[in-house]
Design a protein around this motif. Sequence first.
Motif, PDB file in Angstrom:
ATOM      1  N   LEU A  52      -8.242  40.387  22.598  1.00  0.00           N
ATOM      2  CA  LEU A  52      -8.151  40.440  21.137  1.00  0.00           C
ATOM      3  C   LEU A  52      -7.552  39.181  20.520  1.00  0.00           C
ATOM      4  O   LEU A  52      -7.638  38.995  19.312  1.00  0.00           O
ATOM      5  CB  LEU A  52      -7.340  41.666  20.703  1.00  0.00           C
ATOM      6  CG  LEU A  52      -7.994  43.023  20.943  1.00  0.00           C
ATOM      7  CD1 LEU A  52      -7.064  44.152  20.520  1.00  0.00           C
ATOM      8  CD2 LEU A  52      -9.328  43.125  20.210  1.00  0.00           C
ATOM      9  N   THR A  75     -10.819  42.192  11.746  1.00  0.00           N
ATOM     10  CA  THR A  75      -9.570  41.728  12.353  1.00  0.00           C
ATOM     11  C   THR A  75      -8.374  42.461  11.762  1.00  0.00           C
ATOM     12  O   THR A  75      -7.454  42.885  12.473  1.00  0.00           O
ATOM     13  CB  THR A  75      -9.413  40.209  12.160  1.00  0.00           C
ATOM     14  OG1 THR A  75     -10.531  39.540  12.754  1.00  0.00           O
ATOM     15  CG2 THR A  75      -8.125  39.695  12.796  1.00  0.00           C
ATOM     16  N   LEU A 105     -10.245  37.449  18.763  1.00  0.00           N
ATOM     17  CA  LEU A 105     -10.996  38.313  17.856  1.00  0.00           C
ATOM     18  C   LEU A 105     -11.602  37.566  16.684  1.00  0.00           C
ATOM     19  O   LEU A 105     -12.788  37.726  16.370  1.00  0.00           O
ATOM     20  CB  LEU A 105     -10.076  39.432  17.350  1.00  0.00           C
ATOM     21  CG  LEU A 105     -10.689  40.482  16.426  1.00  0.00           C
ATOM     22  CD1 LEU A 105     -11.868  41.175  17.086  1.00  0.00           C
ATOM     23  CD2 LEU A 105      -9.632  41.503  16.021  1.00  0.00           C
ATOM     24  N   ALA A 153     -12.141  43.537  25.999  1.00  0.00           N
ATOM     25  CA  ALA A 153     -13.188  44.116  25.166  1.00  0.00           C
ATOM     26  C   ALA A 153     -14.551  43.961  25.826  1.00  0.00           C
ATOM     27  O   ALA A 153     -14.978  42.858  26.167  1.00  0.00           O
ATOM     28  CB  ALA A 153     -13.191  43.445  23.795  1.00  0.00           C
ATOM     29  N   THR A 168     -10.328  49.241  21.346  1.00  0.00           N
ATOM     30  CA  THR A 168      -9.382  48.549  22.215  1.00  0.00           C
ATOM     31  C   THR A 168      -7.987  48.612  21.627  1.00  0.00           C
ATOM     32  O   THR A 168      -7.009  48.873  22.335  1.00  0.00           O
ATOM     33  CB  THR A 168      -9.804  47.078  22.406  1.00  0.00           C
ATOM     34  OG1 THR A 168     -11.115  47.029  22.985  1.00  0.00           O
ATOM     35  CG2 THR A 168      -8.838  46.345  23.315  1.00  0.00           C
ATOM     36  N   PRO A 201     -13.451  46.384  18.901  1.00  0.00           N
ATOM     37  CA  PRO A 201     -12.060  45.926  18.828  1.00  0.00           C
ATOM     38  C   PRO A 201     -11.096  47.017  18.385  1.00  0.00           C
ATOM     39  O   PRO A 201      -9.979  47.107  18.892  1.00  0.00           O
ATOM     40  CB  PRO A 201     -12.123  44.787  17.804  1.00  0.00           C
ATOM     41  CG  PRO A 201     -13.515  44.252  17.928  1.00  0.00           C
ATOM     42  CD  PRO A 201     -14.361  45.464  18.194  1.00  0.00           C
ATOM     43  N   VAL A 237      -7.724  45.999  12.979  1.00  0.00           N
ATOM     44  CA  VAL A 237      -6.981  46.011  14.243  1.00  0.00           C
ATOM     45  C   VAL A 237      -5.492  45.835  13.974  1.00  0.00           C
ATOM     46  O   VAL A 237      -4.643  46.514  14.569  1.00  0.00           O
ATOM     47  CB  VAL A 237      -7.514  44.922  15.194  1.00  0.00           C
ATOM     48  CG1 VAL A 237      -6.575  44.734  16.389  1.00  0.00           C
ATOM     49  CG2 VAL A 237      -8.912  45.268  15.675  1.00  0.00           C
TER      50      VAL A 237
END
Length: 401
Positions: A55, A74, A58, A12, A21, A18, A77
């Motif tokens: 990550l 979070t 994260l 990242a 990614t 995030p 993701v």
Amino acid sequence: MTIPVLQESYIAADDTTPQETARRLATEFAATAAERDLTGGTPKLERDALRASGLLALSIPREQGGLGANWQETLLVVRELSKVDSSIAHVFAFHHLMLATVRLFARPDQWRPWFEHTARLNWFWGNALNPLDERTISRQVGHWQEFSGKKSFCSGATDSEMLIVSAYRQEGNHELVVAAVPTGRTGITVLQDWDNIGQRQTDSGSVNFEKVRVEDNDILSEPGPLSTPFSCLRPLLAQLILTNIYLGIAEGAFEDARHYTLNEARPWHRSGSRQTDEDPYILAHYGEFWVSLESARALTDMAAAKFDAAWNKQNQLTEEERGQVAISITSAKILATRIGLDITSRMFEVTGSRATHAGLRLDRHWRNLRTHTLHDPVDYKIKELGEWALKQQYPTPTFYS
């Protein structure tokens, strides 16, 4: 096709979010998701891609070298990964749940170094907590504890650097002991015995403990498990993680169905439609799918926002405030469960019989969700919600509520 280990291009950067990614990773994971669902086993290359992406840090605060994301960020993701590969999303999400566990149950002089090592060395954390499995026993030996026994449903234990482990004290009142230990410690054996119909690459099998030495500094006893309203956020985060996985699976099933309907499906001969996308019944199904997903997204995002607000209160959080978050998450989980099971089953009504070809493995969405939603019965979640709706009674904090 095998996915190559992703290196610097996936770490990242300041100008890469995030979620961006995660989307790039998801594109790579999607290429072999069906094949890997068939073979099962450990998704080693995909786990290494997550390591290289940055990550794994994260949810770790920036002060400890992490990316400093809140839980809503979070979980978005997690949801993104769940759309294409809910096994990868599962072990990734449980990694962050284990980090939250040490934050909530341990002293700062314990969790801060663990966070720093995780961010710097890209540690993967696995789960061997499962408090319902009481076969692992802890006994006092000198100045340390000794864990012996077996633990089931140990998601992500394979290829992890650290484990969260629980055992019950042999002496005294059979108290639950939770510890953070290196997976490679002497006496720990991770077994390759996971072969279920869904979530086939979560390595949710068993771990054996044979006279494993657990030091005092490994044990999460201050404040300890479920000892304060703040520490009781741990099961709520677990429930919220599951909710986002379920929603992500449903969104992924919707997208796969939509692609097949538009590009592969044929109109039924009695429909009078030249193209499948003109069939009124198919359009009606998609309208129902969409409003269901929108409802689940709204409740899930609202629950995540409430969870973040509660998390930020830390030790100032009250039992009532924790209870309000529990009700919000329970509502979202019930809806995501029902909608997810509906869409992953009914998706074949808008794709047709050819979509059941084994090579497509579109049934994996339903198998993954069905396997996961049995984690704890939704009927008991509905009962908890009923107790709140009728009697204004918050759920009693346990590892599942």
